[in-house]
Design a protein around this motif. Structure first.
Motif: not given
Length: 165
Positions: A29-34, A56-71
């Protein structure tokens, strides 16, 4: 993809939006954060008692529920700034394999490798894929490789002239 290759792709596409395809035709989702960057050193022993080590380099992506409408997606420029800031705090091994850790309500938590990327319409789309587990010591442990299919013209093994009956 190595960490160095990821940085090169990001540096060449700073003017684009950064999207991640975690499964065919499914985008993070567009609401992801690193949210985290992990620098891992793996030191392992396989089932054949063989030692192995890699980074290894692991980059974690998380979708913020507070920004679920973000486009609007994060820009490559912003993502690169985040990753560069991390690199100043903890140096990257640029030869390390890079993976992205991600999950959502319908997709299990997984460390996904970069399978490919494409640029189109002002977007950099990083295509991720699941890497299947495998036995690294197949030959040593006597694990047979999958056999090729027998052609229809070959004599069936259980025919009167075959060797298995």
């Amino acid at each position: 993809m190595k960490t160095q290759e990821l940085f090169k792709v990001l540096e060449e596409n700073q003017d684009k939006s950064l999207l991640f395809e975690y499964a065919p035709n499914l985008l993070v989702g567009a609401n992801y954060h690193i949210t985290e960057v992990k620098h891992l050193a793996i030191d392992s022993i396989d089932c054949g008692s063989q030692a192995d080590a890699w980074k290894e380099t692991i980059i974690q992506l998380w979708e913020s529920p507070n920004e679920s409408e973000k486009t609007e997606y994060m820009s490559v420029y912003k993502a690169l700034a985040i990753l560069n800031k991390v690199g100043k705090m903890k140096t990257y091994d640029m030869g390390a394999e890079v993976k992205f850790e991600y999950s959502n309500a319908t997709f299990h938590t997984a460390q996904l490798f970069v399978n490919d990327f494409e640029t189109k319409e002002g977007k950099l789309i990083v295509k991720l894929a699941v890497e299947k587990t495998d036995c690294k010591a197949k030959e040593l442990c006597g694990v047979p490789e999958p056999q090729e299919a027998v052609s229809a013209s070959a004599e069936p093994c259980c025919s009167p002239g075959g060797n298995c009956c």
